[in-house]
Design a protein around this motif. Structure first.
Motif, PDB file in Angstrom:
ATOM      1  N   ALA A 168     -33.903  19.291 -56.759  1.00 44.76           N
ATOM      2  CA  ALA A 168     -33.793  17.956 -56.170  1.00 44.76           C
ATOM      3  C   ALA A 168     -33.686  17.964 -54.660  1.00 44.76           C
ATOM      4  CB  ALA A 168     -32.595  17.224 -56.760  1.00 44.76           C
ATOM      5  N   ASP A 169     -32.985  18.968 -54.085  1.00 46.22           N
ATOM      6  CA  ASP A 169     -32.673  18.851 -52.656  1.00 46.22           C
ATOM      7  C   ASP A 169     -32.937  20.106 -51.819  1.00 46.22           C
ATOM      8  OD1 ASP A 169     -30.611  20.502 -53.472  1.00 46.22           O
ATOM      9  OD2 ASP A 169     -28.999  19.216 -52.736  1.00 46.22           O
ATOM     10  N   GLU A 180     -35.087  11.181 -53.695  1.00 41.03           N
ATOM     11  CA  GLU A 180     -35.361  10.043 -54.582  1.00 41.03           C
ATOM     12  C   GLU A 180     -36.684  10.228 -55.321  1.00 41.03           C
ATOM     13  OE1 GLU A 180     -34.621   5.928 -53.339  1.00 41.03           O
ATOM     14  OE2 GLU A 180     -33.946   6.794 -51.444  1.00 41.03           O
ATOM     15  N   LYS A 181     -37.712  10.661 -54.607  1.00 41.05           N
ATOM     16  CA  LYS A 181     -39.035  10.821 -55.214  1.00 41.05           C
ATOM     17  C   LYS A 181     -39.008  11.887 -56.301  1.00 41.05           C
ATOM     18  CE  LYS A 181     -41.971   9.212 -51.402  1.00 41.05           C
ATOM     19  NZ  LYS A 181     -42.983   9.601 -50.382  1.00 41.05           N
ATOM     20  N   ARG A 182     -38.288  12.965 -56.065  1.00 39.87           N
ATOM     21  CA  ARG A 182     -38.232  14.025 -57.076  1.00 39.87           C
ATOM     22  C   ARG A 182     -37.501  13.540 -58.326  1.00 39.87           C
ATOM     23  NH1 ARG A 182     -37.349  19.715 -53.754  1.00 39.87           N
ATOM     24  NH2 ARG A 182     -39.148  19.431 -52.373  1.00 39.87           N
ATOM     25  N   LEU A 183     -36.416  12.816 -58.136  1.00 43.35           N
ATOM     26  CA  LEU A 183     -35.669  12.335 -59.299  1.00 43.35           C
ATOM     27  C   LEU A 183     -36.437  11.251 -60.048  1.00 43.35           C
ATOM     28  CD1 LEU A 183     -31.981  12.293 -58.009  1.00 43.35           C
ATOM     29  CD2 LEU A 183     -33.156  14.031 -59.351  1.00 43.35           C
ATOM     30  N   GLU A 205     -26.467  10.808 -50.593  1.00 43.60           N
ATOM     31  CA  GLU A 205     -27.164   9.527 -50.525  1.00 43.60           C
ATOM     32  C   GLU A 205     -28.430   9.544 -51.383  1.00 43.60           C
ATOM     33  OE1 GLU A 205     -28.460   6.304 -47.057  1.00 43.60           O
ATOM     34  OE2 GLU A 205     -28.034   8.385 -46.536  1.00 43.60           O
ATOM     35  N   GLY A 206     -29.200  10.619 -51.271  1.00 42.99           N
ATOM     36  CA  GLY A 206     -30.439  10.714 -52.042  1.00 42.99           C
ATOM     37  C   GLY A 206     -30.190  10.813 -53.529  1.00 42.99           C
ATOM     38  N   LEU A 211     -30.165   8.963 -58.986  1.00 45.02           N
ATOM     39  CA  LEU A 211     -29.437   8.927 -60.254  1.00 45.02           C
ATOM     40  C   LEU A 211     -29.249   7.498 -60.744  1.00 45.02           C
ATOM     41  CD1 LEU A 211     -26.789  11.711 -59.552  1.00 45.02           C
ATOM     42  CD2 LEU A 211     -28.867  11.909 -60.935  1.00 45.02           C
ATOM     43  N   ASP A 212     -29.068   6.556 -59.818  1.00 49.98           N
ATOM     44  CA  ASP A 212     -29.016   5.153 -60.219  1.00 49.98           C
ATOM     45  C   ASP A 212     -30.299   4.741 -60.947  1.00 49.98           C
ATOM     46  OD1 ASP A 212     -26.485   4.445 -59.396  1.00 49.98           O
ATOM     47  OD2 ASP A 212     -27.114   3.649 -57.461  1.00 49.98           O
TER      48      ASP A 212
END
Length: 234
Positions: A168-169, A180-183, A205-206, A211-212
Motif C-alpha cells: 500500500a505505501d 488510495e489508488k492501490r487500496l 491519511e492515505g 480503508l474507508d
C-alpha cells in the motif's frame, strides 16, 4: 560436450525474493481481507492507530524489538486493544532474511550466517511475547525479501512467513493519492502491507481514505492469527 554445473558461490548469490500471499480460501462469497502493518523501527503513528481503533478495523502488527523498546506509549495503546491487534514477529534488529557476508537488500546488510538469522527471528519473537504476553506464530523479515536458506531456517524454527499481495505505501514513502489508488484495487483475499512507524509520512491519511472506501464496499478485515495464507503462483 562438457556438462556445466553452477558453482556453490553462484547459487548463494541468487537474488532474494518477495513472498506474495493471499488469504486461504474462506466461505464462498467472502470478502475477507487482511491489513498488516510493519513497525520496523522509528516512531508510533498514533493517527493511524487511533483511526483503526475508532473504526474497529482489525490489523496484524509486525513489530521489531527495536520498535517495541523505543515506543512504550504506542505499545501500551496497542496492548489495550488486543481484541483488534495481533502482534507478530518482525525481528530483533530489522535485518533482512538473506544469508551471506556482504549481501544486502535495498542497501540494508543481511545476515552473515544462519546463526545470526536464528537470533534475529527468535529474539524478535521473545520481545513480542514479553511485551504482549502472547507468543507470535508469524514472521516477516525486514524488506519482505528472503533467500531459500532463510526460508528453510524460519520454517525449522516453527514460524510461518507472512507475505502480502498489495503493497500500500512502499515503506511509508508513497503519497496519499497513490495509497488510495492501490487500496481501491483491493480484491477479496488480499493481504495489505503498510507501515505504522513513520507518523510524518502520508500513510495514516492515505490508509484512512482507502480503508474507508473498502468499508463502504463491505470488505471484512481479519487478523492473521484468525486465518491462514496461501502463496500466489510464481
Amino acid at each position: 560436450m562438457l556438462a556445466v554445473f553452477a558453482a556453490p558461490w553462484a547459487l548463494a548469490e541468487q537474488p532474494p525474493k518477495e513472498i506474495h500471499d493471499l488469504l486461504a480460501a474462506g466461505p464462498q462469497g467472502s470478502k475477507q481481507i487482511a491489513l498488516t502493518l510493519d513497525a520496523c523501527s522509528g516512531k508510533f503513528d498514533d493517527d493511524l492507530v487511533e483511526y483503526l481503533i475508532r473504526k474497529r478495523i482489525p490489523a496484524t502488527i509486525f513489530a521489531t524489538k527495536k520498535w517495541l523498546d523505543r515506543n512504550p506509549k504506542g505499545l501500551a495503546i496497542v496492548k489495550t486493544h488486543l481484541d483488534l491487534f495481533d502482534v507478530e514477529d518482525h525481528g530483533e534488529r530489522h535485518i533482512p532474511a538473506v544469508i551471506g557476508k556482504g549481501r544486502t537488500v535495498y542497501g540494508i546488510p543481511g545476515e552473515p550466517d544462519v546463526i545470526h538469522l536464528r537470533r534475529e527471528v527468535v529474539e524478535g519473537a521473545r520481545a513480542v511475547q514479553e511485551a504482549t504476553g502472547v507468543a507470535p506464530h508469524w514472521y516477516r523479515g525486514a524488506t519482505g525479501e528472503y533467500d531459500d536458506e532463510s526460508i528453510k531456517e524460519i520454517d525449522r524454527l516453527g514460524y510461518k512467513i507472512a507475505g502480502f499481495s498489495v503493497n500500500a505505501d512502499d515503506g511509508a514513502t508513497s503519497k496519499r493519492l497513490a495509497i488510495e489508488k492501490r487500496l481501491a484495487r483491493v480484491k477479496p483475499g488480499d493481504v495489505i502491507l503498510a507501515h505504522m512507524n513513520k507518523p510524518s509520512s502520508d500513510s495514516a491519511e492515505g490508509l484512512a481514505a482507502g480503508l474507508d472506501y473498502l468499508l463502504k464496499k463491505d470488505f471484512l478485515f481479519v487478523r492473521l492469527d484468525q486465518v491462514d495464507l496461501q502463496q500466489l503462483p510464481k
